[in-house]
Design a protein around this motif. Structure first.
Motif, PDB file in Angstrom:
ATOM      1  N   CYS A 172     132.366  56.200  12.788  1.00  0.00           N
ATOM      2  CA  CYS A 172     131.518  56.773  11.747  1.00  0.00           C
ATOM      3  C   CYS A 172     131.762  58.278  11.670  1.00  0.00           C
ATOM      4  N   SER A 173     131.976  58.784  10.477  1.00  0.00           N
ATOM      5  CA  SER A 173     132.359  60.200  10.332  1.00  0.00           C
ATOM      6  C   SER A 173     131.312  61.140  10.915  1.00  0.00           C
ATOM      7  N   TRP A 174     130.020  60.849  10.706  1.00  0.00           N
ATOM      8  CA  TRP A 174     128.962  61.757  11.164  1.00  0.00           C
ATOM      9  C   TRP A 174     128.855  61.816  12.683  1.00  0.00           C
ATOM     10  N   SER A 175     129.337  60.780  13.353  1.00  0.00           N
ATOM     11  CA  SER A 175     129.304  60.795  14.810  1.00  0.00           C
ATOM     12  C   SER A 175     130.194  61.888  15.388  1.00  0.00           C
ATOM     13  N   LEU A 176     131.190  62.296  14.622  1.00  0.00           N
ATOM     14  CA  LEU A 176     132.126  63.327  15.082  1.00  0.00           C
ATOM     15  C   LEU A 176     131.643  64.735  14.731  1.00  0.00           C
ATOM     16  N   GLN A 177     130.512  64.838  14.059  1.00  0.00           N
ATOM     17  CA  GLN A 177     129.907  66.130  13.688  1.00  0.00           C
ATOM     18  C   GLN A 177     130.893  67.034  12.957  1.00  0.00           C
ATOM     19  N   VAL A 178     131.652  66.442  12.064  1.00  0.00           N
ATOM     20  CA  VAL A 178     132.629  67.203  11.292  1.00  0.00           C
ATOM     21  C   VAL A 178     131.985  67.751  10.024  1.00  0.00           C
ATOM     22  N   THR A 179     132.559  68.817   9.502  1.00  0.00           N
ATOM     23  CA  THR A 179     132.062  69.383   8.250  1.00  0.00           C
ATOM     24  C   THR A 179     133.128  69.412   7.162  1.00  0.00           C
ATOM     25  N   SER A 180     134.347  69.010   7.509  1.00  0.00           N
ATOM     26  CA  SER A 180     135.415  69.023   6.508  1.00  0.00           C
ATOM     27  C   SER A 180     136.300  67.799   6.666  1.00  0.00           C
ATOM     28  N   ILE A 181     136.966  67.429   5.602  1.00  0.00           N
ATOM     29  CA  ILE A 181     137.879  66.286   5.625  1.00  0.00           C
ATOM     30  C   ILE A 181     139.072  66.535   6.554  1.00  0.00           C
ATOM     31  N   PRO A 182     139.695  67.727   6.554  1.00  0.00           N
ATOM     32  CA  PRO A 182     140.796  67.943   7.507  1.00  0.00           C
ATOM     33  C   PRO A 182     140.368  67.776   8.964  1.00  0.00           C
ATOM     34  N   GLU A 183     139.150  68.218   9.299  1.00  0.00           N
ATOM     35  CA  GLU A 183     138.667  68.068  10.675  1.00  0.00           C
ATOM     36  C   GLU A 183     138.470  66.586  10.999  1.00  0.00           C
ATOM     37  N   LEU A 184     137.912  65.830  10.072  1.00  0.00           N
ATOM     38  CA  LEU A 184     137.752  64.393  10.278  1.00  0.00           C
ATOM     39  C   LEU A 184     139.113  63.730  10.454  1.00  0.00           C
ATOM     40  N   ASN A 185     140.055  64.096   9.620  1.00  0.00           N
ATOM     41  CA  ASN A 185     141.411  63.538   9.685  1.00  0.00           C
ATOM     42  C   ASN A 185     142.030  63.787  11.063  1.00  0.00           C
ATOM     43  N   ARG A 186     141.867  65.009  11.563  1.00  0.00           N
ATOM     44  CA  ARG A 186     142.464  65.391  12.844  1.00  0.00           C
ATOM     45  C   ARG A 186     141.826  64.629  14.010  1.00  0.00           C
ATOM     46  N   LEU A 187     140.497  64.539  14.019  1.00  0.00           N
ATOM     47  CA  LEU A 187     139.824  63.889  15.145  1.00  0.00           C
ATOM     48  C   LEU A 187     140.067  62.382  15.161  1.00  0.00           C
ATOM     49  N   LEU A 188     140.096  61.756  13.999  1.00  0.00           N
ATOM     50  CA  LEU A 188     140.416  60.327  13.961  1.00  0.00           C
ATOM     51  C   LEU A 188     141.817  60.081  14.512  1.00  0.00           C
ATOM     52  N   ALA A 189     142.757  60.957  14.141  1.00  0.00           N
ATOM     53  CA  ALA A 189     144.132  60.813  14.643  1.00  0.00           C
ATOM     54  C   ALA A 189     144.170  60.987  16.161  1.00  0.00           C
ATOM     55  N   GLU A 190     143.397  61.957  16.671  1.00  0.00           N
ATOM     56  CA  GLU A 190     143.365  62.175  18.119  1.00  0.00           C
ATOM     57  C   GLU A 190     142.778  60.968  18.845  1.00  0.00           C
ATOM     58  N   LEU A 191     141.846  60.280  18.210  1.00  0.00           N
ATOM     59  CA  LEU A 191     141.231  59.098  18.814  1.00  0.00           C
ATOM     60  C   LEU A 191     142.078  57.839  18.614  1.00  0.00           C
ATOM     61  N   GLY A 192     143.112  57.950  17.800  1.00  0.00           N
ATOM     62  CA  GLY A 192     144.014  56.821  17.602  1.00  0.00           C
ATOM     63  C   GLY A 192     143.484  55.748  16.671  1.00  0.00           C
ATOM     64  N   VAL A 193     142.625  56.143  15.721  1.00  0.00           N
ATOM     65  CA  VAL A 193     142.120  55.187  14.736  1.00  0.00           C
ATOM     66  C   VAL A 193     142.393  55.701  13.321  1.00  0.00           C
ATOM     67  N   LYS A 194     142.500  54.773  12.409  1.00  0.00           N
ATOM     68  CA  LYS A 194     142.758  55.112  11.007  1.00  0.00           C
ATOM     69  C   LYS A 194     141.538  54.924  10.131  1.00  0.00           C
ATOM     70  N   ALA A 195     140.534  54.173  10.621  1.00  0.00           N
ATOM     71  CA  ALA A 195     139.417  53.767   9.770  1.00  0.00           C
ATOM     72  C   ALA A 195     138.155  54.563  10.073  1.00  0.00           C
ATOM     73  N   THR A 196     137.389  54.820   9.012  1.00  0.00           N
ATOM     74  CA  THR A 196     136.113  55.499   9.174  1.00  0.00           C
ATOM     75  C   THR A 196     135.124  54.986   8.142  1.00  0.00           C
ATOM     76  N   GLN A 197     133.846  54.975   8.525  1.00  0.00           N
ATOM     77  CA  GLN A 197     132.772  54.846   7.545  1.00  0.00           C
ATOM     78  C   GLN A 197     132.313  56.269   7.280  1.00  0.00           C
ATOM     79  N   ILE A 198     132.296  56.664   6.014  1.00  0.00           N
ATOM     80  CA  ILE A 198     132.163  58.084   5.693  1.00  0.00           C
ATOM     81  C   ILE A 198     130.783  58.410   5.138  1.00  0.00           C
ATOM     82  N   ALA A 199     130.242  59.537   5.574  1.00  0.00           N
ATOM     83  CA  ALA A 199     128.969  60.003   5.047  1.00  0.00           C
ATOM     84  C   ALA A 199     129.142  60.457   3.609  1.00  0.00           C
ATOM     85  N   CYS A 200     128.198  60.043   2.755  1.00  0.00           N
ATOM     86  CA  CYS A 200     128.247  60.489   1.356  1.00  0.00           C
ATOM     87  C   CYS A 200     128.181  62.008   1.255  1.00  0.00           C
TER      88      CYS A 200
END
Length: 284
Positions: free
Chosen positions: A14-42
């Motif tokens: 879940c995107s909000w679990s990563l406490q991200v504020t931008s799409i690039p940050e979400l992209n980077r952390l998902l890649a670091e965790l080795g996953v491609k999928a996310t449920q995204i906060a509106c």
């Protein structure tokens, strides 16, 4: 890279679990965790606002991750205690229902902009049969379902704020093909609303999304239970996964972590991903 076609039991975060504020940050952390999928906060007070603002959907669609659905929280929801969220959550407060239906309309539009067909939210505490407030509450849920159907979107109510039998009865009474379940086993423990394993069996046909989260029940009535890292609570994650498969669930599994700073959450999510991967690899 929005996509509605996923392998069965696709793992994500879940995107909000990563406490991200931008799409690039979400992209980077998902890649670091080795996953491609996310449920995204509106993009709301409870599930992260985005630096990109109204350009968030375009940025998300251009990113490397795939989205399984969107999540909506309402301004004014207060999770200080179970009693306070009962008074402020979802479509519960009568005085806020019209405003929250408007917010839902916005979220449905954003979900469409993201190329998605599923929007998750908390309906609020559902009144029991015989409660004088139940008919009006169900009318609001019917309206939510109608609005979603107009947009070709499925609304998935998150579990936990009511026993599974009550949610089952409510869905049966509403009989709306666009109203389904986002199953969170930990919420059932945090709110002390029954056995999450039995709840999967009761709600199985209508589960379209899963938040993987773990918790322990409250030790004092009226207080919160304790959210803990996946595998360290009372859900029994291996049995939970097996039960999901037994009822025919093949949708996404989104790890959610809502306690701790960003570094602690990333650590816990990584351990949770390992736990789930190991179990799924060992079971047919």
């Amino acid at each position: 890279m929005s996509s509605q076609s996923f392998e069965p039991l696709t793992l994500g975060v879940c995107s909000w679990s990563l406490q991200v504020t931008s799409i690039p940050e979400l992209n980077r952390l998902l890649a670091e965790l080795g996953v491609k999928a996310t449920q995204i906060a509106c993009g709301d007070p409870h599930h992260a606002s985005w630096d990109e603002g109204d350009a968030m959907p375009q940025a998300a669609l251009a990113a490397d991750f795939a989205m399984t659905g969107a999540m909506l929280g309402f301004p004014g929801e207060d999770y200080t205690s179970p009693q306070i969220i009962k008074e402020t959550g979802g479509f519960g407060p009568e005085s806020l229902r019209a405003e929250r239906i408007d917010r839902l309309k916005w979220a449905l539009s954003r979900t469409k902009e993201l190329g998605l067909t599923h929007l998750m939210l908390h309906a609020g505490f559902i009144p029991h049969p015989g409660d004088p407030g139940r008919p009006a509450f169900l009318d609001t849920l019917r309206e939510a379902g109608r609005l979603a159907a107009e947009q070709g979107i499925t609304l998935a109510f998150e579990t936990g704020q009511e026993p599974a039998d009550l949610l089952r009865q409510t869905l049966d009474e509403l009989a709306s093909p666009t109203l389904k379940v986002n199953f969170d086993p930990a919420n059932m423990l945090l709110y002390d609303m029954g056995d999450p394993i039995r709840a999967v069996e009761i709600l199985g046909p209508d589960i379209v999304s899963v938040h993987l989260k773990d918790a322990r029940r409250p030790t004092t009535p009226g207080h919160w239970g304790e959210e803990v890292p996946l595998g360290q609570g009372e859900v029994d994650i291996p049995r939970f996964l097996d039960t999901l498969k037994a009822v025919g669930y093949a949708g996404p599994l989104m790890i959610e972590r809502e306690v701790g700073d960003q570094a602690a959450r990333i650590r816990d999510i990584g351990l949770g991903l390992d736990l789930v991967r190991d179990h799924l690899a060992r079971t047919p």
